[in-house]
Design an enzyme around this catalytic site. Structure first.
Site, PDB file in Angstrom:
ATOM      1  N   ASP A  52      -3.621 -18.261   2.881  1.00 55.99           N
ATOM      2  CA  ASP A  52      -4.707 -18.934   2.144  1.00 55.99           C
ATOM      3  C   ASP A  52      -5.390 -19.985   3.015  1.00 55.99           C
ATOM      4  O   ASP A  52      -6.614 -20.095   3.025  1.00 55.99           O
ATOM      5  CB  ASP A  52      -4.227 -19.519   0.795  1.00 55.99           C
ATOM      6  CG  ASP A  52      -2.809 -20.054   0.833  1.00 55.99           C
ATOM      7  OD1 ASP A  52      -2.124 -19.875   1.862  1.00 55.99           O
ATOM      8  OD2 ASP A  52      -2.375 -20.664  -0.162  1.00 55.99           O
ATOM      9  N   ASP A  81      -6.454  -6.488   4.922  1.00 56.35           N
ATOM     10  CA  ASP A  81      -7.581  -5.904   4.203  1.00 56.35           C
ATOM     11  C   ASP A  81      -8.539  -7.012   3.762  1.00 56.35           C
ATOM     12  O   ASP A  81      -9.757  -6.957   4.009  1.00 56.35           O
ATOM     13  CB  ASP A  81      -7.026  -5.142   2.984  1.00 56.35           C
ATOM     14  CG  ASP A  81      -8.012  -4.164   2.390  1.00 56.35           C
ATOM     15  OD1 ASP A  81      -9.144  -4.076   2.896  1.00 56.35           O
ATOM     16  OD2 ASP A  81      -7.659  -3.484   1.412  1.00 56.35           O
ATOM     17  N   TYR A  95       0.804  -1.222   0.000  1.00 60.16           N
ATOM     18  CA  TYR A  95       0.000   0.000   0.000  1.00 60.16           C
ATOM     19  C   TYR A  95       0.839   1.275   0.000  1.00 60.16           C
ATOM     20  O   TYR A  95       0.324   2.356   0.239  1.00 60.16           O
ATOM     21  CB  TYR A  95      -0.946   0.003   1.211  1.00 60.16           C
ATOM     22  CG  TYR A  95      -2.086  -0.969   1.045  1.00 60.16           C
ATOM     23  CD1 TYR A  95      -1.839  -2.313   0.804  1.00 60.16           C
ATOM     24  CD2 TYR A  95      -3.417  -0.550   1.104  1.00 60.16           C
ATOM     25  CE1 TYR A  95      -2.861  -3.218   0.638  1.00 60.16           C
ATOM     26  CE2 TYR A  95      -4.452  -1.448   0.939  1.00 60.16           C
ATOM     27  CZ  TYR A  95      -4.170  -2.783   0.708  1.00 60.16           C
ATOM     28  OH  TYR A  95      -5.197  -3.671   0.539  1.00 60.16           O
TER      29      TYR A  95
HETATM   30 MG    MG Z   1     -10.915  -2.804   2.714  1.00 63.62          MG
END
Ligand code: MG
Ligand code: NAI
Length: 341
Positions: free
Chosen positions: A209, A233, A129
């Site tokens: 995962d 996220d 990010y």
């Molecule tokens: Mg989000």
């Protein structure tokens, strides 16, 4: 002066899309619980662009730095091109490194009847990010994933500190260090070092995962979960889906001194202005804010009212399978708050 008479000064960023609807709902609920707040209402995002020529005006940052606490509605970020996410800018500018998201079936609607009671600690300042993206050649793009020992260590510490206050005292570090040996490897090494200082906390590691699958099949095994920005996220939205969706999951962005409280969901342009947004996520975020400022009694009361309200399965907004409006939900919740006086 008792807390009852206290007037708090807190920054409010109403946001856009459903932001103004859900933040005004949260304000009503706090007021009904007897909390007096002198809100400093500040602009950010597309709305600020016209007035200030920037999406994040210095006035807004100053207000948050001064008050140290803010409640925020979602802000729209254009996809593909356009301006950088204001949410990311805010977190970076104010160094709000911990994104804390409690996900609980007691404060939601579960579909699979498996108890969920976990808190997600998402690193908020780095990873993929950072916005460092390049077109290295026509048809070839590159994003830089940046992981530092400093950021990984402080998010781990925040997660372990929180775990110490919980009954189960368990932390899962979530990673993909089998593939990203250097970046996720450094994250994992940093968390392991912190874990050594918390012998009372059960420490586990899980690959991202597998974590996604385990959360769907056996969510009850998770207590506190610590992860990098991108995994955090995605895993938070997955967790939200287990308890009724984005409409119910709250969040806090915490730094050393400053805290901004906001729901996990975005500006929901598809339902904005229709008066049917679910305000519970923002109300719960505002409730986390009450605990942060030490108003635990009022927070307990609002929490109890939310549990009562949700157990009745009445006056729910469409995202939860009902047909109530935002206002109808808020009125019904305030009834419960009054009952609990
Ligand atoms: Mg989000
Ligand atoms: P979104 O969370 O806005 O919406 C996803 C889906 O969930 C939509 O169908 C929406 O109607 C529904 N939904 C979300 N919140 C709801 C609520 N309170 N009540 C009822 N239904 C709700 O995510 P999306 O569509 O990916 O993003 C929309 C915009 O919001 C984008 O510009 C995105 O960048 C921004 N965003 C902002 C965030 C923030 O300010 N913290 C966080 C996430 C997204």
């Amino acid at each position: 002066m008792s807390n009852k008479e206290k007037v708090y000064q807190i920054t409010l960023i109403p946001g856009d899309g459903i932001g103004p609807e859900v933040t005004s709902a949260a304000r009503k609920v706090l007021a009904a619980a007897g909390i007096v707040i002198d809100w400093e209402i500040m602009d950010a995002g597309a709305g600020a662009l016209q007035k200030y020529d920037t999406t994040l005006p210095e006035e807004t940052l100053e207000s948050i730095r001064k008050n140290k606490v803010a409640l925020k509605g979602p802000l729209t970020t254009p996809i593909g091109g356009g301006f950088q996410s204001v949410n990311v800018l805010l977190r970076k500018n104010l160094d709000l490194y911990a994104n804390v998201r409690p996900v609980s079936s007691a404060l939601g609607i579960t579909f699979q009847h498996r108890p969920v009671d976990m808190v997600i600690f998402r690193e908020n300042t780095e990873d993929l990010y950072t916005g460092m993206e390049y077109e290295v050649a026509p048809g070839v793009a590159q994003s830089l994933k940046v992981i530092t020992e400093r950021a990984s260590t402080r998010i781990a510490k925040a997660a372990f500190e929180w775990a110490m206050k919980r009954e189960r005292k368990m932390v899962h570090a979530v990673h993909k260090a089998n593939i990203m040996k250097k970046s996720d490897g450094l994250f994992l090494d940093s968390v392991r070092k912190v874990a050594k200082n918390y012998p009372e906390v059960t420490y586990k590691e899980i690959i991202v995962d597998n974590c996604a699958m385990q959360m769907v099949m056996r969510p009850e095994q998770f207590d506190v979960v610590v992860l990098g920005n991108l995994y955090g996220d995605i895993i938070s939205d997955l967790a939200a889906g287990l308890v009724g969706g984005l409409g119910v999951v709250p969040g806090a962005n915490l730094g050393e001194e400053i805290a901004i409280f906001e729901s996990v969901h975005g500006s929901a342009p598809d339902i904005a202005g229709k008066g049917i947004a679910n305000p519970l996520a923002t109300i719960h975020s505002a409730n986390m804010m009450l605990r942060h400022i030490g108003e635990n009694k009022a927070a307990d009361r609002i929490r109890a009212a939310m549990v009562l309200f949700l157990a009745e399965r009445k006056h729910l907004t469409p995202d939860l399978g009902g047909n109530a409006t935002t206002d109808e939900l808020v009125d019904a919740l305030i009834e419960k708050i009054k009952l609990l006086r």
